[in-house]
Motif scaffolding. Structure first.
Motif, PDB file in Angstrom:
ATOM      1  N   THR A  99       9.874  -2.775   3.789  1.00 29.85           N
ATOM      2  CA  THR A  99       8.952  -3.017   2.659  1.00 29.85           C
ATOM      3  C   THR A  99       8.264  -1.739   2.193  1.00 29.85           C
ATOM      4  OG1 THR A  99       7.203  -3.568   4.234  1.00 29.85           O
ATOM      5  CG2 THR A  99       8.494  -5.400   3.375  1.00 29.85           C
ATOM      6  N   ASN A 100       8.837  -0.592   2.602  1.00 27.62           N
ATOM      7  CA  ASN A 100       8.342   0.713   2.170  1.00 27.62           C
ATOM      8  C   ASN A 100       6.856   0.911   2.489  1.00 27.62           C
ATOM      9  OD1 ASN A 100       8.983   3.226   1.117  1.00 27.62           O
ATOM     10  ND2 ASN A 100       8.381   2.684  -0.978  1.00 27.62           N
ATOM     11  N   GLU A 132       1.059  -6.005   3.351  1.00 27.78           N
ATOM     12  CA  GLU A 132       1.107  -7.443   3.058  1.00 27.78           C
ATOM     13  C   GLU A 132       2.549  -7.935   2.920  1.00 27.78           C
ATOM     14  OE1 GLU A 132      -2.519  -7.580   3.878  1.00 27.78           O
ATOM     15  OE2 GLU A 132      -1.482  -9.436   3.360  1.00 27.78           O
ATOM     16  N   ALA A 133       3.382  -7.100   2.293  1.00 26.84           N
ATOM     17  CA  ALA A 133       4.796  -7.458   2.140  1.00 26.84           C
ATOM     18  C   ALA A 133       5.485  -7.496   3.509  1.00 26.84           C
ATOM     19  CB  ALA A 133       5.500  -6.448   1.224  1.00 26.84           C
ATOM     20  N   ASP A 136       4.443  -1.303   2.725  1.00 19.39           N
ATOM     21  CA  ASP A 136       3.492  -2.258   2.124  1.00 19.39           C
ATOM     22  C   ASP A 136       3.092  -3.290   3.196  1.00 19.39           C
ATOM     23  OD1 ASP A 136       2.392  -4.587   0.867  1.00 19.39           O
ATOM     24  OD2 ASP A 136       3.222  -3.933  -1.046  1.00 19.39           O
TER      25      ASP A 136
END
Length: 310
Positions: free
Chosen positions: A30-31, A35-36, A33
């Motif tokens: 998710t790079n 929350e992702a 992120d």
């Protein structure tokens, strides 16, 4: 591509209860992120353990496995005693002990070790999701000798090698393995019952000995004894203390008329050579864990929005 730091992995792990490697993969996917990454783990079913992670796990099982000159012991905790009777949980504890035998006593290394295609940490997370209770590998110990045996004893065993108190003890000797194993089991049983703190006085924590000295000295100072007398009384008191907490000086539970050291000396004739205790470890399930006291009436009242009767 975002740089994934150890702090980010820890933060995600704290949020989700998922394994470290899974958290790292989630952040990479998710790079970075946060929350992702949480959502990624949830979709994979890897954060099922998160809801359980805050609960106190002070029950469970001690698992012991011995193979000749090497032995391992682990403590795997669960929330309730009921889970200790669960076949899946018992299998998990046995498997963790076998991994410890090969991997060593480092808990993080054990959790990262592969069993088939999954890690031990994954296996624990799967068990949490299936059984529905928080679980954790709390600690592990491994003992080995070049010549001799590692003996074991499990008290309150629910299955072979699984119970509430576990002991492994390493005996160094070039004598007969069967006689050594028999002696080792007797000593392991003694350790389970008598809970020694060290093999001998030299193995005790110096701070513990110093504190014991201070307690004894203060006691006799308050009685008005002169300092030169106090010194002699303290030395005598320490000898009594050593008999209580040092394995070799304790009265042997199988024959209280002799010390463990004397029992070993007598057994050397049967063994066919000198015997030295190289080390021992005793685990009692849940020792040192703060258990939450449950007030059932208060819980029910809170659930119904009322105050419990005093």
């Amino acid at each position: 591509m975002a740089t994934i730091t150890a702090a980010m992995v820890k933060e995600l792990r704290d949020k989700t209860g998922a394994g470290m490697m899974d958290c790292k993969q989630a952040l990479n996917e998710t790079n970075g992120d946060m929350e992702a990454a949480v959502d990624w783990l949830r979709k994979k079913g890897l954060s099922k353990a998160a809801k359980k992670a805050g609960r106190v796990a002070a029950e469970g099982l001690i698992g012991v496995v011995v193979e000749g000159t090497k032995g391992a012991m682990v403590e795997v905790n669960s929330e309730t005693d009921f889970v200790a009777r669960n076949d899946q949980f018992q299998g998990l504890v046995k498997m963790v002990a076998q991994v410890a035998l090969k991997t060593g006593s480092d808990v993080e290394a054990i959790k990262a070790a592969k069993v088939g295609s999954a890690t031990v940490e994954n296996a624990i997370a799967d068990a949490i999701a299936t059984i529905g209770e928080n679980m954790s590998l709390r600690r592990a110990a491994v003992l080995s000798v070049n010549a001799g045996v590692v003996a074991s004893y499990v008290h309150s065993a629910v299955f072979d090698g699984l119970g509430k108190i576990g002991v492994i003890v390493a005996l160094e000797s070039s004598g007969k393995a069967d006689e050594l194993a028999s002696l080792g089991r007797q000593i392991a049983m003694h350790i389970a019952a008598a809970n020694p703190q060290a093999i001998d006085a030299a193995g005790l924590d110096p701070q513990v000995v110093s504190r014991e000295k201070d307690i004894l000295a203060d006691k006799y100072r308050q009685q008005g004894k002169p300092e030169n007398v106090i010194e002699k009384i303290v030395e005598s008191g320490l000898k009594t203390y050593y008999k209580e907490v040092c394995l070799l000086e304790q009265a042997f539970i199988h024959d209280s008329g002799k010390s463990v050291a004397q029992a070993i000396k007598e057994a050397e004739g049967k063994v066919g050579g000198p015997v030295k205790i190289a080390g021992f470890v005793r685990y009692a399930l849940g020792e040192g864990i703060e258990k939450q006291e449950s007030d059932f009436a208060a819980e029910v009242a809170a659930a119904s929005g009322q105050k419990a009767a005093g």
